[in-house]
Design a protein around this motif. Sequence first.
Motif, PDB file in Angstrom:
ATOM      1  N   ARG A  11      -5.591  -0.129   4.020  1.00 20.38           N
ATOM      2  CA  ARG A  11      -6.768  -0.510   3.233  1.00 20.38           C
ATOM      3  C   ARG A  11      -6.574  -1.962   2.771  1.00 20.38           C
ATOM      4  O   ARG A  11      -6.149  -2.238   1.657  1.00 20.38           O
ATOM      5  N   ASP A  44       1.995  11.583   2.860  1.00 16.92           N
ATOM      6  CA  ASP A  44       0.602  11.684   2.389  1.00 16.92           C
ATOM      7  C   ASP A  44      -0.004  12.987   2.913  1.00 16.92           C
ATOM      8  O   ASP A  44      -0.906  12.970   3.738  1.00 16.92           O
ATOM      9  N   THR A  58       0.840  -1.194   0.000  1.00 17.66           N
ATOM     10  CA  THR A  58       0.000   0.000   0.000  1.00 17.66           C
ATOM     11  C   THR A  58       0.881   1.253   0.000  1.00 17.66           C
ATOM     12  O   THR A  58       0.380   2.358   0.158  1.00 17.66           O
ATOM     13  N   THR A  82      -4.987   4.868   3.380  1.00 15.35           N
ATOM     14  CA  THR A  82      -4.693   3.883   2.321  1.00 15.35           C
ATOM     15  C   THR A  82      -3.676   2.826   2.762  1.00 15.35           C
ATOM     16  O   THR A  82      -3.714   1.709   2.262  1.00 15.35           O
ATOM     17  N   ASN A  86      -6.979  -4.583  -5.466  1.00 18.23           N
ATOM     18  CA  ASN A  86      -6.596  -3.993  -4.176  1.00 18.23           C
ATOM     19  C   ASN A  86      -5.307  -4.626  -3.653  1.00 18.23           C
ATOM     20  O   ASN A  86      -4.675  -5.443  -4.328  1.00 18.23           O
ATOM     21  N   LYS A 123      -4.378   3.937  -5.399  1.00 16.77           N
ATOM     22  CA  LYS A 123      -4.663   3.903  -3.963  1.00 16.77           C
ATOM     23  C   LYS A 123      -3.412   3.971  -3.105  1.00 16.77           C
ATOM     24  O   LYS A 123      -3.400   3.477  -1.988  1.00 16.77           O
ATOM     25  N   SER A 167     -12.304  -0.154   2.131  1.00 23.26           N
ATOM     26  CA  SER A 167     -12.198   1.280   1.867  1.00 23.26           C
ATOM     27  C   SER A 167     -11.812   2.011   3.140  1.00 23.26           C
ATOM     28  O   SER A 167     -12.165   1.594   4.244  1.00 23.26           O
TER      29      SER A 167
END
Length: 351
Positions: A242, A323, A85, A239, A133, A111, A235
Amino acid sequence: THQWRGIIEEYRDRLPVSDTTPVVTLREGGTPLVPAQVLSERTGCEVHLKVEGANPTGSFKDRGMTMAISKAKEEGAKAVICASTGNTSASAAAYAVRAGMVSAVLVPQGKIALGKMGQALVHGAKILQVDGNFDDCLTLARSLSENYPVALVNSVNPVRIEGQKTAAFEIVDMLGDAPDIHVLPVGNAGNITAYWKGYQEYAADKIATRTPRMWGFQAAGSAPIVRGEVVKDPSTIATAIRIGNPASWQYALAARDESGGAIDEVTDREILRAYRLLAAQEGVFVEPASAASVAGLLKAAEQGKVDPGQRIVCTVTGNGLKDPDWAVAGAPQPVTVPVDAATAAERLGLA
Ligand code: F0G
């Protein structure tokens, strides 16, 4: 003239390395344990933050990656692969550079945070954005590592867990014993597994007199362990966590149950509230997923589940700079002023 040597040299006797293991390090670990004043007041406890964003690539992943890449090099691997991720890929890419190896990373399309993508790119990783994902990425990475000459460096690789357990050692070394409660975010569940292993090892060797209760928090939209079932379409704004089908699920349950702990969930709203509190009131800028630990502690305190007077450590797993979207979003736009002291003073509320 002494500097921290990295977790392999600092904890060599507790790690599966030998004299012939090539140590690939960026001197990870040795991260700050910061007393959290506001959180302590809010909970009536002694709360500390283990600031893992201070690691070389900005997350706790470096502790596991120094081990994974060193062992891969020892075994003669020329290339490594991971699903991620974002943070694992950033770390793998950097350590692969140090080792002179090729890194390949599989990330969920659209993502991952921009800072993490930038890290993988600038360190020269081969990146594939997967139309799926994180869980799909991990399935693919496993399959590639089984069928092609490339070593898997996700936390399903047990040496990753060995490296990451050193964070628990550092906490006990610093505090003189294990805390009453250890709180951390849970995604793929490798880190909660690693801390629990570290605390248990120190207790077994009588370096600590006890182990803490392990409290893990998942994001509500990605909380398979809390729900007791795989989440098909996870979701969350966080992230990094996730994840709908954590690889270390069973180990996380063991950490919870053996420690007398808990695994619960926090909403994105609660995560963002903790994210802003950490930055605005503790001076610690973390990424959203990292704030899940603090969000969880605050939620538990509000529910009356935190007895006062305890010593609590919250791991904040990654640096806020990775982020920053959520730091900027919702904040007022800075005003523009001419080069004029009177105007600036007025706008700053000084005049
Ligand atoms: N916090 C951050 C900032 C993370 O990047 C991760 C996991 C976690 C918490 C959760 O840790 O998976 O051991 O339970 N990031 C992985 C990655 C999945 O690919 O970077 P976990």
